[in-house]
Motif scaffolding. Structure first.
Motif, short mmCIF file in Angstrom:
data_model
loop_
_atom_site.label_atom_id
_atom_site.label_comp_id
_atom_site.label_asym_id
_atom_site.label_seq_id
_atom_site.Cartn_x
_atom_site.Cartn_y
_atom_site.Cartn_z
N VAL A 207 -1.06 51.96 49.03
CA VAL A 207 -1.58 53.32 48.90
C VAL A 207 -1.21 54.17 50.11
O VAL A 207 -1.40 53.76 51.26
N ILE A 208 -0.64 55.33 49.82
CA ILE A 208 -0.34 56.31 50.87
C ILE A 208 -1.29 57.48 50.63
O ILE A 208 -1.25 58.09 49.56
N THR A 209 -2.13 57.77 51.59
CA THR A 209 -3.14 58.80 51.37
C THR A 209 -2.82 60.06 52.18
O THR A 209 -2.49 59.97 53.37
N LEU A 210 -2.92 61.18 51.50
CA LEU A 210 -2.72 62.47 52.17
C LEU A 210 -4.07 63.19 52.26
O LEU A 210 -4.92 63.08 51.36
N ARG A 211 -4.24 63.91 53.37
CA ARG A 211 -5.44 64.75 53.46
C ARG A 211 -5.00 66.08 54.08
O ARG A 211 -4.50 66.10 55.20
#
Ligand SMILES: Nc1ncnc2c1ncn2[C@@H]1O[C@H](COP(=O)(O)OP(=O)(O)OP(=O)(O)O)[C@@H](O)[C@H]1O
Ligand SMILES: [Mg+2]
Lengths: 218, 305
Positions: A207-211
């Motif tokens: 999982v690559i999470t962006l915020r």
């Protein structure tokens, strides 16, 4: 296979969609890009296929610097990908078979070879019986699967999907999740932008999470 | 190579399919182009025909000298001697008045009328070929002969043919201008047709761009469409002109009987016919190329979404 470093994207309107993002996805990986709505997931996918260009930083896809690609090289970059769009982008004036045949026609396949591949792809997504149907007569889930068949028919090395389970019920969503898993198992690099927790639980991907356009976890 | 051919064949097929999808619009366009093209082409055919016959006449300019009706043998012989000595004269032919009457009888089919004449109304005549056939030399010769005794009338046979020739040159210029204007119109019409097509197929173009279609691939069916439409216009123009020539020849046939000569319009040559198909096709292609190049650039995926 896919490598981003210090990638920022600012849209002409002044909106900073991505800010100093960097990660690498190896060949054969199954990766999710997640994050809240407006986090920059779609923007990220667009950078990979040169629909948008990064404002700064480098986007490398199988050794090619996508951000610096000449316009005439872009089509050939895109043929390495299978694209599953959030809004499907089907052509409603031609039937299921011809929709799926499109990438093969573009690549110049002979009609006979193309027909064989189209049927194999339709079989894979369970739409073989709908060959002659018009897309408008298909349900939402069927349209989504049609879009997937079109994305895989030319056997791309990388499959990109934007919210592939966006507005499907749980059962359909699980089916489509399985499809992606099966492609990944035969060696296709699969990158899915989604915020569907069920899909996440089902596939247990990287999982690559962006915020807010920044990398929160990779 | 085979794949390349197959791809072109498929684009061609797609183009036909597109034509078939909007048959009325395409047919009307083709008809309009054809009718417009038939104007300069028809004019061209008429002028080419007139020019051919005027050339024939103008090639051998002659001066005809008619004696007075009551000129005596001796007076005629004197003129003959003068002609023999004149350095401007290359050769000449004497047409005695009896022979002229005979010719008139045979040529015109007016034998009864001629026979009923109380006396021969025709004079003795000399038909003179000049050594130098420039208009100035001919006019000089005419003016000289005119002053000789008992010569009633001198006529430059080729004068009208020359005048016609000059008029026809003007006509050719008019055809060229008209042709150029209509070529421009054809390009404009195609430009607009293709513009509408590109705009209505905007979504489709965007999608196939996204899945890796090159600009050449996207452009090709539009180019074929432009070329086919132009070529179709050419065919219509050819049919219109052919029909015109046929009708005229049919009517001229009756006229020919009356004058006992064969007057027949010549149709477009094979080369001209092929040009009539190739030129509009090329212009249609060009119009489509301009249009699709311009409007394709406006369709970039992603820019909107
Ligand atoms: N073409 C565009 N022009 C200007 N701003 C844009 C454009 N596309 C996206 N944005 C902005 O960039 C930011 C990131 O958008 P993006 O579509 O990448 O988000 P997302 O993570 O895919 O969201 P969602 O989950 O709702 O699809 C948003 O704030 C959006 O408003
Ligand atoms: Mg999105």
């Amino acid at each position: 296979m896919i490598s981003l470093s210090h990638v920022s994207k600012r849209y002409p309107g002044g909106r900073q969609a991505l800010h100093d993002v960097g990660f690498t996805i190896e060949s054969g990986e199954l990766a999710f890009i997640t994050g809240h709505s407006g986090a920059g997931k779609t923007t990220l996918l667009k950078l990979l296929v040169a629909i948008e260009r990064p404002t700064s930083g480098s986007v490398i896809v199988s050794g090619q610097n996508v951000g610096a690609l000449k316009p005439r090289a872009v089509p050939f970059l895109r043929r390495k990908f299978g694209l599953v769009f959030q809004d499907h982008k089907l052509l409603f004036d031609r039937n299921v078979f011809n929709n799926v045949a499109l990438p093969l026609q573009i690549a110049g396949y002979r009609a006979k070879d193309a027909a064989r591949r189209v049927r194999a792809a339709l079989d894979k997504v369970g739409l073989l019986a709908y060959e002659k149907a018009l897309p408008i007569t298909l349900s939402g889930g069927e349209q989504q699967r049609l879009c997937i068949a079109r994305a895989i028919v030319h056997r791309p090395a990388i499959l990109l999907a934007d919210e592939p389970t966006g507005n499907l019920d749980a059962e359909y969503a699980a089916e489509i999740g399985e499809l992606f898993r099966s492609f990944n198992q035969v060696g296709v690099t699969v990158v899915i932008a989604t915020h569907d927790p069920a899909l996440l639980a089902q596939l247990a991907p990287r999982v690559i999470t962006l915020r807010h356009g920044k990398l929160a976890a990779a | 190579m085979m794949a390349w051919l197959a791809q072109h064949a498929r684009s061609f097929g797609a183009t036909f399919a597109r034509l078939a999808r909007a048959p009325l619009g395409a047919a009307l366009n083709i008809l309009v182009i054809g009718i417009a093209l038939s104007l300069p082409v028809g004019l061209y055919v008429v002028i080419a025909n007139l020019q051919a016959s005027s050339h024939q006449l103008a090639a051998e300019p002659q001066v005809s000298a008619f004696m007075a009706l009551d000129a005596s043998r001796a007076e005629v012989a004197q003129i003959e001697a003068r002609l023999k000595q004149n350095p401007l004269v290359q050769r000449f032919r004497f047409v005695p008045r009896e022979q002229a009457l005979q010719e008139l009888k045979q040529a015109s089919g007016l034998a009864d009328v001629v026979d009923s004449l109380p006396q021969n109304p025709l004079p003795d005549a000399f038909v003179v070929n000049a050594r130098d056939s420039t208009p100035q030399a001919l006019e000089a010769l005419r003016d000289e002969i005119r002053q000789w005794p008992r010569v009633a009338h001198v006529q430059l046979d080729a004068a009208w043919a020359r005048r016609l020739d000059a008029a026809l040159r003007l006509g050719r210029l008019a055809v060229a201008l008209l042709g150029a204007l209509l070529a421009l119109a054809l390009v404009a019409v195609t430009f607009n047709t293709i513009r509408l097509q590109v705009l209505t197929q905007r979504d489709e173009i965007e999608v196939i761009k996204l899945i890796g279609a090159t600009d050449a691939f996207i452009r090709r069916p539009f180019l074929y469409f432009g070329a086919l439409q132009g070529c179709g216009g050419g065919i219509v123009a050819w049919l219109i002109v052919s029909g015109g020539v046929y009708l005229l020849n049919h009517n001229l046939g009756e006229l020919s009987h009356v004058y006992a000569t064969l007057i027949q319009l010549k149709h477009l040559s094979l080369g001209d016919s092929l040009s009539l198909l190739a030129f509009p096709a090329a212009l249609g292609w060009f119009g489509a190329w301009l249009s699709v190049g311009r409007h394709l650039a406006l369709i970039e995926p992603g820019a909107g979404k």
